[in-house]
Design an enzyme around this catalytic site. Structure first.
Site, PDB file in Angstrom:
ATOM      1  N   GLY A 223      -3.291  32.028  23.172  1.00 62.41           N
ATOM      2  CA  GLY A 223      -3.935  30.830  22.647  1.00 62.41           C
ATOM      3  C   GLY A 223      -4.469  29.948  23.766  1.00 62.41           C
TER       4      GLY A 223
ATOM      5  CB  THR B 148      -8.431  47.718  30.206  1.00 62.50           C
ATOM      6  OG1 THR B 148      -9.154  48.062  31.386  1.00 62.50           O
ATOM      7  CG2 THR B 148      -8.192  48.957  29.366  1.00 62.50           C
TER       8      THR B 148
ATOM      9  CG  HIS C  94       3.499  33.987  20.836  1.00 61.40           C
ATOM     10  ND1 HIS C  94       4.510  33.061  20.886  1.00 61.40           N
ATOM     11  CD2 HIS C  94       2.471  33.462  21.522  1.00 61.40           C
ATOM     12  CE1 HIS C  94       4.090  32.005  21.591  1.00 61.40           C
ATOM     13  NE2 HIS C  94       2.867  32.226  21.987  1.00 61.40           N
TER      14      HIS C  94
ATOM     15  CB  CYS D 275      12.991  18.679  31.681  1.00 62.93           C
ATOM     16  SG  CYS D 275      14.378  18.256  30.679  1.00 62.93           S
TER      17      CYS D 275
ATOM     18  CD  GLN E 145       2.287  26.099  16.052  1.00 62.39           C
ATOM     19  OE1 GLN E 145       2.826  26.630  15.073  1.00 62.39           O
ATOM     20  NE2 GLN E 145       2.737  26.280  17.288  1.00 62.39           N
TER      21      GLN E 145
HETATM   22  N1  PLP Z   1      -1.946  25.686  20.889  1.00 62.98           N
HETATM   23  C1  PLP Z   1      -0.899  25.350  20.117  1.00 62.98           C
HETATM   24  C2  PLP Z   1      -1.067  24.340  19.039  1.00 62.98           C
HETATM   25  C3  PLP Z   1       0.350  25.934  20.333  1.00 62.98           C
HETATM   26  O1  PLP Z   1       1.388  25.578  19.575  1.00 62.98           O
HETATM   27  C4  PLP Z   1       0.475  26.899  21.361  1.00 62.98           C
HETATM   28  C5  PLP Z   1       1.788  27.514  21.575  1.00 62.98           C
HETATM   29  O2  PLP Z   1       2.442  27.514  22.529  1.00 62.98           O
HETATM   30  C6  PLP Z   1      -0.652  27.210  22.135  1.00 62.98           C
HETATM   31  C7  PLP Z   1      -1.840  26.583  21.870  1.00 62.98           C
HETATM   32  C8  PLP Z   1      -0.582  28.198  23.273  1.00 62.98           C
HETATM   33  O3  PLP Z   1      -0.554  29.523  22.793  1.00 62.98           O
HETATM   34  P1  PLP Z   1      -0.089  30.684  23.785  1.00 62.98           P
HETATM   35  O4  PLP Z   1       1.376  30.564  23.956  1.00 62.98           O
HETATM   36  O5  PLP Z   1      -0.471  31.961  23.082  1.00 62.98           O
HETATM   37  O6  PLP Z   1      -0.856  30.505  25.041  1.00 62.98           O
END
Ligand code: PLP
Length: 425
Positions: free
Chosen positions: A77, A242, A206, A330, A184
């Site tokens: 993402g 790839t 994921h 943190c 999400q």
């Molecule tokens: N955008 C949102 C709203 C997310 O909750 C996440 C999750 O971590 C990401 C982007 C990033 O996705 P990724 O872990 O596949 O890079």
């Protein structure tokens, strides 16, 4: 390295990542074992995997009601978000302004900071106290030099859903590209790129019961596009590298399952989430929901517990095998409250005591029973020794550093190491 055997877990952190579905593993296996050829090779052994890539692309497209040609597979993402903004800026060098909300995922916010260091101008739109967006502010923020607007479909910490239809319409009327981080939202609620005209939409597998390390960017058919990763001709020249065939196949299967399970997500999972939330709000004193009740993702509940350190609560929950998260980060020596809750105007005290529970299709009533049997007592115990309640006579008894050390001895490395952000998705 030998590890102690895993005890049962009660998983309430599906916005961070999800269990890989057995059906997804099954779909991937042939491409990790026998059919490991390169889909771009000219010989049959490689060519034989090509139709499986096409099939997976069609399934991911179907999740969004997109055309398969509009799907570009990426590594995650984060890459999808970076790519969309990069493309808009690269193709419009005269436009150096980007609009995003203050509550985007760090996959967007950190890219915004990176661009600011290169003399781009970023407007971070504020949100209301319930996490919603005043779209008039968006309208006012767009300028002649705005290259792209990026607003997430649903927030990962609160689950609050933004009015993507209206935002898309504003961007279209102002002739500005629109990207939405749909990481999400997709699979949990209906996401239809035919009825909502976005130019770019990010996905991450994921979050949908597929493995980590595979994502996609939807690029609308007539939207001009400039690749971020330049290399081979893969993805019709839109993303070098790839093709990760097993993971793409797994993503396709996960998208198919997500479509089939969306109804369950909106009925059974929503009911579990509501029972968890209503019970805690009704029984634990000084407990409030952060963010609007609706419109909200059906699986997410973010609750603030006054006079509690979320990090300490997470450690106690972990000792009971319960996985949840806080939006805090943190940084060396201190816990910074979540940027999302801070942008909503939640007080630092409440933000530091906020926990996110995100459910999924593998959660059962018994998981919620278990959480409800443990959490209220933990909150009471933490409050009894809270260093956050300045008036409390025992306020010096709780030593967070010592608690973390004990926790690491008992359960292995801590959930949150100093210096590393804990924002798990
Ligand atoms: N955008 C949102 C709203 C997310 O909750 C996440 C999750 O971590 C990401 C982007 C990033 O996705 P990724 O872990 O596949 O890079």
């Amino acid at each position: 390295m030998s590890q102690p055997p895993l005890s049962p877990i009660y998983y309430f952190d599906n916005n961070a990542t999800t269990r890989v579905a057995p059906e997804v593993v099954e779909a991937m296996m042939p491409f990790l074992t026998e059919q490991w050829g390169n889909a771009s090779s000219a010989y049959q052994f490689g060519q034989r995997v090509r139709p499986h890539l096409d099939e997976a692309r069609a399934k991911v497209a179907a999740l969004l009601n997109a055309d398969p040609k509009e799907i570009v597979f990426t590594s995650c993402g984060t890459e999808s978000n970076n790519t969309a903004i990069h493309s808009a800026l690269a193709l419009h060098p005269g436009k150096r302004h980007v609009v995003m909300t203050a509550v985007e995922h760090s996959a967007n916010l950190k890219y915004g900071e990176f661009l600011q260091r290169r003399a781009y101008d970023i407007t971070y739109l504020p949100v209301e106290s319930d996490g919603s967006l005043d779209i008039h502010l968006l309208d006012r923020a767009i300028r002649p030099d705005t290259a792209i607007v990026s607003v997430m479909w649903a927030n990962n910490e609160t689950g609050v859903i933004f009015p993507i239809d209206e935002i898309a319409a504003i961007c279209r009327s102002r002739n500005v590209l629109f990207h939405t981080d749909g990481v999400q939202a997709a699979g949990k609620i209906q996401v239809d790129v035919r009825s909502t005209e976005v130019d770019f939409l990010s996905l991450s597998a994921h979050k949908l019961h597929a493995p980590k390390g595979i994502g996609a960017l939807y690029v609308k058919r007539r939207t001009r596009f400039q690749p971020y990763l330049v290399g081979g001709h893969q993805e019709r020249g839109r993303r070098g590298g790839t093709e990760n065939v097993p993971y793409i196949v797994g993503f396709g299967r996960a998208a198919e399952l997500a479509m089939a399970r969306q109804e369950e997500e909106n009925t059974r999972v929503r009911a579990l989430r509501d029972r968890l939330e209503q019970t805690l709000l009704g029984t634990v004193p000084n407990c409030v929901r952060n963010g609007a009740r609706e419109p909200r993702l059906p699986n997410t509940s973010n609750l603030g517990f006054d006079f509690v350190e979320a990090e300490a609560a997470l450690m106690m929950l972990d000792q009971a095998g319960i996985c949840a998260s806080s939006g805090s980060a943190c940084t060396t020596g201190s816990v910074d409250p979540s940027h999302v809750l801070t942008a909503m105007g939640v007080s630092p005290l409440r933000a530091r005591g906020s926990l996110r529970f995100s459910l999924g299709v593998y959660n059962q009533e018994s998981d919620v029973d278990y959480l409800l049997a443990h959490l209220p007592g933990m909150i009471a115990r933490l409050r009894a020794i809270s260093p956050l309640d300045a008036a409390h006579p025992d306020n010096d008894r709780f030593d967070l550093a010592a608690a973390r050390q004990r926790h690491e001895q008992e359960r292995g490395p801590s959930l949150a190491k100093a210096g590393s952000p804990t924002t798990g998705g």
